[in-house]
Design a protein around this motif. Structure first.
Motif: not given
Length: 237
Positions: A166, A168-171, A229, A233
């Motif tokens: 991980f 930063g932000e996980v794609d 996630q 969105r």
């Protein structure tokens, strides 16, 4: 793992210890002629792959931390009386003159056209490598090479890596292996397929010992989080 499987593994370790040179590649060849049920052979092959490649990774990294040892024991659960044989195989793997890439290729031939079980092995290796919370450069290079020897392309490797590392932000799209512009219903279908493929019963059916089910549990948690996630969105668009 059934006692008979550990008996088979003990026998194979004994044969390997008597050999010289590329012990692990010889061990893989012995697995092909193992006298047991197909289920047992696959379970032994999976266990040998995890022990051997974990040891090779430790050698490549140069440092074995307490966390990595605990992560290894977390995945490779064995009877107390077999601890000596597991340690013996682990040490043989570290001392083996054959390169880890050659060994990974041999493992790939044991599970030909079975990408799912090779992915299980790669997930297990990532689990151990990330035990201290960091993927070190040598570990990353090692895992990338093993993935290539298993026949995974860069996209597939990144998908597995994203489940463990991980930064930063996980794609979530990388985790599910889908393109961001794919219609949401198609993403949902991919998600449901991944969930079905990673059910513990499916893993056991393809030869993963019950002790390794934690791999599937961690993988499912990451897959579920990624889909949640993406779904969030989609609702806010």
């Amino acid at each position: 793992m059934p006692g008979s499987v550990w008996t088979s593994l003990t026998s194979l370790v004994g044969q390997a210890a008597q050999g010289a040179g590329a012990v692990l590649t010889g061990l893989v060849e012995s697995l092909r002629n193992l006298t047991s049920t197909e289920e047992e052979r696959r379970q032994v092959a999976f266990t040998v792959a995890m022990i051997g490649l974990s040891a090779k990774m430790a050698k490549a990294d140069g440092v074995v931390t307490h966390d990595e040892i605990e992560a290894f024991r977390d995945l490779v659960e064995f009877p107390a009386q077999e601890a000596q044989n597991v340690a013996r195989l682990y040490n043989l793997a570290k001392q083996d003159v054959a390169g880890f890439d050659a060994y990974a290729r041999k493992i790939a031939t044991l599970f030909e056209d079975e990408d799912a079980i090779l992915e299980d092995i790669l997930d297990g290796l990532f689990h151990i490598a990330m035990a201290d919370g960091v993927l070190h450069d040598r570990e990353g290079a090692y895992l990338e090479t093993v993935a290539a020897e298993f026949g995974f392309d860069d996209v597939e490797y990144c998908r597995v890596r994203a489940r463990h590392v991980f930064e930063g932000e996980v794609d979530p799209y990388i985790v599910l292996g889908v393109e961001p512009d794919l219609p949401f219903e198609d993403i949902r279908k991919t998600y449901r397929k991944l969930v079905a493929e990673n059910h513990p019963d499916r893993l056991i059916a393809r030869g993963v010992p019950a002790e390794f089910i934690k791999i599937a549990s961690e993988r499912l948690a990451t897959i579920n989080a990624a889909f949640d996630q993406i779904e969030l969105r989609a609702r806010t668009v």
